[in-house]
Design a protein around this motif. Structure first.
Motif, PDB file in Angstrom:
ATOM      1  N   VAL A 515     -11.075   1.652   9.285  1.00  0.00           N
ATOM      2  CA  VAL A 515     -10.332   2.212   8.148  1.00  0.00           C
ATOM      3  C   VAL A 515     -10.005   3.684   8.364  1.00  0.00           C
ATOM      4  N   GLN A 541      -4.095  -0.408   4.397  1.00  0.00           N
ATOM      5  CA  GLN A 541      -4.013  -0.221   2.940  1.00  0.00           C
ATOM      6  C   GLN A 541      -5.230   0.536   2.410  1.00  0.00           C
ATOM      7  N   LEU A 542      -6.399   0.210   2.929  1.00  0.00           N
ATOM      8  CA  LEU A 542      -7.606   0.916   2.499  1.00  0.00           C
ATOM      9  C   LEU A 542      -7.532   2.393   2.881  1.00  0.00           C
ATOM     10  N   ARG A 543      -7.105   2.674   4.099  1.00  0.00           N
ATOM     11  CA  ARG A 543      -6.996   4.060   4.579  1.00  0.00           C
ATOM     12  C   ARG A 543      -6.034   4.860   3.700  1.00  0.00           C
ATOM     13  N   SER A 545      -4.953   4.157   0.629  1.00  0.00           N
ATOM     14  CA  SER A 545      -5.394   4.275  -0.769  1.00  0.00           C
ATOM     15  C   SER A 545      -6.519   5.296  -0.907  1.00  0.00           C
ATOM     16  N   ILE A 546      -7.448   5.325   0.069  1.00  0.00           N
ATOM     17  CA  ILE A 546      -8.513   6.327   0.025  1.00  0.00           C
ATOM     18  C   ILE A 546      -7.930   7.722   0.168  1.00  0.00           C
ATOM     19  N   GLU A 549      -6.365   8.742  -3.211  1.00  0.00           N
ATOM     20  CA  GLU A 549      -7.378   9.036  -4.227  1.00  0.00           C
ATOM     21  C   GLU A 549      -8.184  10.281  -3.862  1.00  0.00           C
ATOM     22  N   LEU A 565     -12.764   0.069  -3.887  1.00  0.00           N
ATOM     23  CA  LEU A 565     -11.793  -0.011  -2.799  1.00  0.00           C
ATOM     24  C   LEU A 565     -12.432  -0.511  -1.503  1.00  0.00           C
ATOM     25  N   LEU A 566     -13.541   0.109  -1.103  1.00  0.00           N
ATOM     26  CA  LEU A 566     -14.096  -0.155   0.222  1.00  0.00           C
ATOM     27  C   LEU A 566     -15.014  -1.369   0.289  1.00  0.00           C
ATOM     28  N   LYS A 569     -13.590  -4.620  -2.723  1.00  0.00           N
ATOM     29  CA  LYS A 569     -12.262  -5.123  -2.328  1.00  0.00           C
ATOM     30  C   LYS A 569     -11.584  -5.819  -3.514  1.00  0.00           C
ATOM     31  N   ALA A 574      -6.245  -1.975  -3.589  1.00  0.00           N
ATOM     32  CA  ALA A 574      -5.850  -1.214  -2.405  1.00  0.00           C
ATOM     33  C   ALA A 574      -4.355  -1.324  -2.157  1.00  0.00           C
ATOM     34  N   SER A 578      -2.021   1.884  -2.166  1.00  0.00           N
ATOM     35  CA  SER A 578      -1.359   2.122  -0.886  1.00  0.00           C
ATOM     36  C   SER A 578       0.153   2.234  -1.057  1.00  0.00           C
TER      37      SER A 578
END
Length: 710
Positions: A515, A541-543, A545-546, A549, A565-566, A569, A574, A578
């Motif tokens: 991620v 998408q996780l990367r 979205s983090i 935020e 998020l992480l 899930k 996400a 994203s």
């Protein structure tokens, strides 16, 4: 007119001015203005906010701000609807009610109870026979009268069980018919004994009885207490903390096997055993009880140990601590030679973290406010929280002993250090907390953090640094443990540290390294993520979205959102965040790209962006993320972003920043050129020399890339 229920003096109502704060009031009015500042009121918990607790007093609601509490807001065990006592501090013109903390949290802790109506103060309509209203202070009674009454009692009662409260109620005087009391004295002397003789006889008897009981108490270890509920036990260890509540004093006692709360009560809100304090080695006798599903010891006696006894306990704890803090042998999170090279460093850092948990030392994770920083912090959090829960056995322990605090630009400067030191000293002085262990993730490894680390060093606050880059020498000298790897993200290092802390790789952190890479993810981590159910698109998408935020409310840990998020899930979360990331980033790129100044120096292409003129300074994305993206998308060998008095450089390879700075100092000697030691190449200058610096920087960066240093 009436008489005060406390002192009996003449008063306008049932309470005089002198004793207003000795009683608790029930409020039946419906307007804040009807409350009386300074009085204590009976209320109920309405709800919590980040800044305090809302309390209903009758038909109005006030705020008990967190700054008024005698403990952390997170450790307050009130639940919505609980009956509490608070003091009204102020009623504002707009009707807002400011409340103060009350160390007396039960109506029984007050000398009386009254009802405040809009018309005035009244006695409760129905008195509870078990809770009579306070009576006027009694007139002094001649002690000889009491002695005579005791001596002529015809019906001596049977020996009571030893009871601390009973001793206190009778002021240490024995009951007639007990060994060594009035009846025995009459047979021996033929007369009534004096008060002094009675007291001496009672004291000797109590001491002998207590000594006999104490000799029979078995010393046990804390980890065995769950099997000893209802038993009297003896514990030996060190005091990790001391908390004064509105009722008992709570001593947190640690031995070689664990830690437990021990409550001691002498009077509501009054410090029990004031001669002992944090870090003292003590012996404690008490009864094991189960309170709200958690083990607690009701303290009967507490004494500080010294000399040989103290040394014996300290040695026993130190030996066990060393053994418990050492992590089990572990395998790195993946077959990665770069990570394999720092396994020993990871074990050393894990030992520091595990030791902190065992010692009841709070752990503060300071991480960069970026995707990599948040993911690294989350990996450490995921590994440490189960240890804290297992060690302390209380539901709120994770809030006491673990905290994540993001850092702007990944730099731990004097501003950040000053905040941390102020907070940790306050927690030490107000709550008896041990100074925390600071863990820096994707932060704190550069020269720009040296001053902040030096301030922590003054107070001997231990520090651990882990990062995906080499640490500055000055930083390496100021930390207890250092784990750094070139060409890997801090999240990769943190996931390895998490495996060391837990002795194994947690299934829920296997996807985290993938991620954290924006490009060129090592294949082994892509494969690991897929095994964990996170494919390349999901990781992207996780990367994103983090990263989005992380920008908003960047100083907050956003624990629950990051978990969702992480780890949880949560469906669609996400993907939705994203999508916002992509929309905002593309809009900024659409503004920036047409305004790039493309230049060529010695065959090297350099793109220059005036970030003051062609970016939205107070909206997403932040400048450093925008420059990172431009560097990935453009064919230019270097991208330079120029602000008001600083410039940032991004290149596809290594850059000798020292050579660039030296050339700038020569070309613009009056520009005040400085390298602040940031995580990414950054140069500061004087605003008045901005145009000269831009021209010189383009030449210097191009030359440094064209002819790299050996």
């Amino acid at each position: 007119m009436g008489n005060c229920i406390i002192c009996g003096t003449s008063a306008e109502g049932p309470i005089c001015e002198v004793h207003q704060e000795d009683v608790v009031f029930e409020f039946t009015g419906n307007q804040p203005s009807q409350l009386t500042p300074g009085r204590f009121y009976l209320g109920s918990v309405d709800g919590y906010a980040d800044f305090g607790v809302f309390v209903n007093i009758g038909h109005v609601t006030g705020l008990l701000h967190r700054s008024k509490l005698d403990r952390r807001l997170e450790s307050l065990d009130w639940e919505v609807g609980d009956e509490v006592c608070v003091q009204v501090n102020n009623v504002r013109d707009n009707g807002d009610i400011d409340l103060n903390w009350s160390i007396r949290q039960s109506p029984d802790d007050f000398r009386g109870r009254l009802v405040q109506t809009p018309e005035g103060d009244e006695l409760p309509e129905e008195d509870d026979e078990d809770e009579p209203q306070a009576e006027p202070d009694p007139e002094p009674v001649d002690s000889t009268d009491t002695a005579v009454e005791t001596a002529v009692d015809d019906e001596p009662e049977p020996d009571p069980e030893p009871d601390a409260d009973a001793d206190a109620d009778t002021d240490g005087e024995p009951t007639a018919g007990e060994p060594g009391t009035t009846g025995d004295a009459d047979e021996q002397s033929g007369g009534n004994p004096s008060d002094a003789e009675l007291a001496e006889l009672a004291t000797d008897s109590d001491a002998a009885e207590a000594a006999a009981e104490a000799a029979d108490i078995e010393r046990v270890e804390i980890d065995s207490l769950e099997d000893r509920v209802g038993e009297m036990v003896r514990l030996e260890g060190t005091l990790a903390s001391v908390r004064q509540t509105s009722g008992p004093t709570v001593f947190e006692l640690r031995d070689e096997t664990g830690i437990v709360d021990c409550a001691a009560f002498i009077e509501a809100g009054v410090r029990a055993y004031p001669d002992v304090d944090v870090d003292d080695v003590v012996q404690l006798d008490g009864e094991v009880q189960l309170r709200r599903g958690e083990i607690q010891v009701e303290t009967e006696s507490l004494v500080a140990l010294d000399d040989e006894a103290q040394s014996t306990v300290e040695t026993r704890i130190d030996d066990a601590l060393e053994d418990r803090a050492s992590p089990e042998p572990f395998e790195p999170i993946a077959d990665d030679p770069e990570i394999a090279a720092v396994v020993d460093d990871a074990e050393a850092a894990a030992t520091e973290i595990r030791r902190a948990v065992i010692e009841s030392r709070p752990i503060v994770v300071r991480h960069d406010a970026t995707a990599d920083g948040y993911v690294a912090g989350a990996a450490i959090e995921r590994a440490v929280l189960p240890l804290i829960e297992a060690e302390h056995g209380t539901a709120d322990a994770v809030y006491h002993y673990f905290d994540r605090r993001p850092l702007e630009d990944g730099v731990y400067d004097m501003n950040d250090a000053t905040k941390d030191v102020t907070r940790m000293l306050s927690d030490r002085d107000r709550h008896g907390e041990t100074l925390p262990l600071f863990v820096f993730a994707a932060a704190g490894s550069t020269a720009a953090s040296t001053d902040g680390l030096e301030l922590l060093d003054i107070y001997d606050a231990p520090r651990v640094v882990l990062d995906g880059r080499s640490a500055d020498e000055a930083v390496a000298e100021r930390v207890a443990s250092l784990v750094t790897v070139e060409d890997r993200t801090a999240s990769t290092v943190a996931a390895t540290l998490a495996a060391a802390v837990n002795g194994d790789v947690r299934d829920d952190v296997r996807h985290l390294p993938a991620v954290s890479y924006w490009a060129d993810t090592p294949a082994v981590y892509d494969e690991l993520a897929v095994e964990a159910g996170v494919d390349a698109e999901a990781a992207k998408q996780l990367r994103e979205s983090i990263a989005l935020e992380a920008y908003y409310q960047s100083y907050e840990d956003k624990r629950e959102l990051i978990i969702d998020l992480l780890f949880e899930k949560r469906t669609g979360l996400a993907a939705q965040v994203s999508e916002q990331f992509v929309t905002k980033l593309d809009a900024e790129l659409d503004t920036a790209v047409p305004n790039l100044d493309e230049r060529t120096v010695d065959g090297v292409s350099v793109a220059v962006l005036d970030t003051d003129a062609y970016t939205h300074r107070y909206d997403f994305p932040p400048t450093r993320l925008l420059l990172d993206e431009l560097s990935r998308r453009l064919d230019s060998a270097a991208v330079i972003g120029v602000g008001t008095d600083e410039l940032h450089v991004r290149t596809n390879g290594q850059l000798d920043l020292g050579a660039v700075v030296a050339q700038l100092e020569s070309a613009a000697p009056d520009a005040g050129i400085a390298d602040p030691g940031a995580r990414e190449p950054k140069i500061e200058f004087l605003v008045g020399e901005r145009d000269v610096v831009i021209e010189a920087a383009v030449e210097a960066v191009g030359a440094a890339i064209a002819t790299p240093s050996a």
